[in-house]
Design an enzyme around this catalytic site. Structure first.
Site, PDB file in Angstrom:
ATOM      1  N   HIS A  14      18.206 -19.623 -70.358  1.00  0.00           N
ATOM      2  CA  HIS A  14      19.486 -20.311 -70.240  1.00  0.00           C
ATOM      3  C   HIS A  14      20.309 -19.682 -69.132  1.00  0.00           C
ATOM      4  O   HIS A  14      19.982 -18.611 -68.629  1.00  0.00           O
ATOM      5  CB  HIS A  14      20.255 -20.310 -71.570  1.00  0.00           C
ATOM      6  CG  HIS A  14      20.728 -18.965 -72.022  1.00  0.00           C
ATOM      7  ND1 HIS A  14      21.788 -18.798 -72.872  1.00  0.00           N
ATOM      8  CD2 HIS A  14      20.304 -17.712 -71.754  1.00  0.00           C
ATOM      9  CE1 HIS A  14      21.986 -17.519 -73.109  1.00  0.00           C
ATOM     10  NE2 HIS A  14      21.090 -16.842 -72.447  1.00  0.00           N
ATOM     11  N   CYS A  33      24.360 -12.898 -66.619  1.00  0.00           N
ATOM     12  CA  CYS A  33      23.953 -14.063 -67.417  1.00  0.00           C
ATOM     13  C   CYS A  33      24.287 -15.381 -66.716  1.00  0.00           C
ATOM     14  O   CYS A  33      23.919 -16.452 -67.188  1.00  0.00           O
ATOM     15  CB  CYS A  33      24.611 -14.025 -68.796  1.00  0.00           C
ATOM     16  SG  CYS A  33      24.089 -12.610 -69.786  1.00  0.00           S
ATOM     17  N   HIS A  39      18.021 -16.888 -67.172  1.00  0.00           N
ATOM     18  CA  HIS A  39      17.349 -15.687 -67.670  1.00  0.00           C
ATOM     19  C   HIS A  39      16.871 -16.005 -69.086  1.00  0.00           C
ATOM     20  O   HIS A  39      17.304 -16.988 -69.682  1.00  0.00           O
ATOM     21  CB  HIS A  39      18.295 -14.481 -67.663  1.00  0.00           C
ATOM     22  CG  HIS A  39      19.450 -14.623 -68.598  1.00  0.00           C
ATOM     23  ND1 HIS A  39      20.555 -15.415 -68.321  1.00  0.00           N
ATOM     24  CD2 HIS A  39      19.668 -14.112 -69.832  1.00  0.00           C
ATOM     25  CE1 HIS A  39      21.404 -15.361 -69.339  1.00  0.00           C
ATOM     26  NE2 HIS A  39      20.896 -14.570 -70.268  1.00  0.00           N
TER      27      HIS A  39
END
Length: 135
Positions: A14, A33, A39
């Site tokens: 995501h 993120c 990732h």
């Protein structure tokens, strides 16, 4: 009241990104993120069902049936998928662990074959997990 849990695992990727924010704000809030290519995580999903023991079977819920419901309604939809692009029940939603847990709840809440869905626990890492109780 008895609480019965079933554990399943899945792998998914995501990207944490809010399209209403600038690229700079997304990077500041989500850090690594927010990688444009995403990732991945090896998630652990725990589904907890609450209920009374059926005197005929001795079960709150038949775990074989619960396993099938979880696999068909969640795991097959998310395992080895990109949560931002490949999962219908997460379309248009920033796939934080919190939002994924709510999405999973919504996939299961009316499909539990005995008892009542009590909580969803979703472990994103060995140190971070979310618990959602439909509230």
């Amino acid at each position: 009241m008895i609480y019965v849990s079933r554990r399943e695992v899945f792998s998914a990727s995501h990207r944490l990104h809010n399209t209403e924010l600038s690229d700079e704000e997304n990077q500041r809030i989500f850090g690594k993120c927010n990688n444009p290519n995403g990732h991945g995580h090896n998630y652990i999903l725990e589904v907890v069902v609450a209920g009374e023991i059926d005197p005929k079977t001795g079960y709150v819920v038949d775990l074989k049936l619960l396993k099938t419901v979880i696999i068909e309604n969640v795991v097959k939809k998310v395992d080895h998928k990109h949560l931002n692009y490949d999962v219908d029940f997460l379309k248009g939603i920033n796939p934080t662990t919190e939002n994924v847990a709510i999405g999973i709840w919504n996939q299961l809440v009316d499909k539990i074959p005995g008892g009542k869905l009590y909580s969803i626990k979703l472990h994103e890492t060995e140190n971070n997990f979310i618990e959602y109780r439909g509230e």
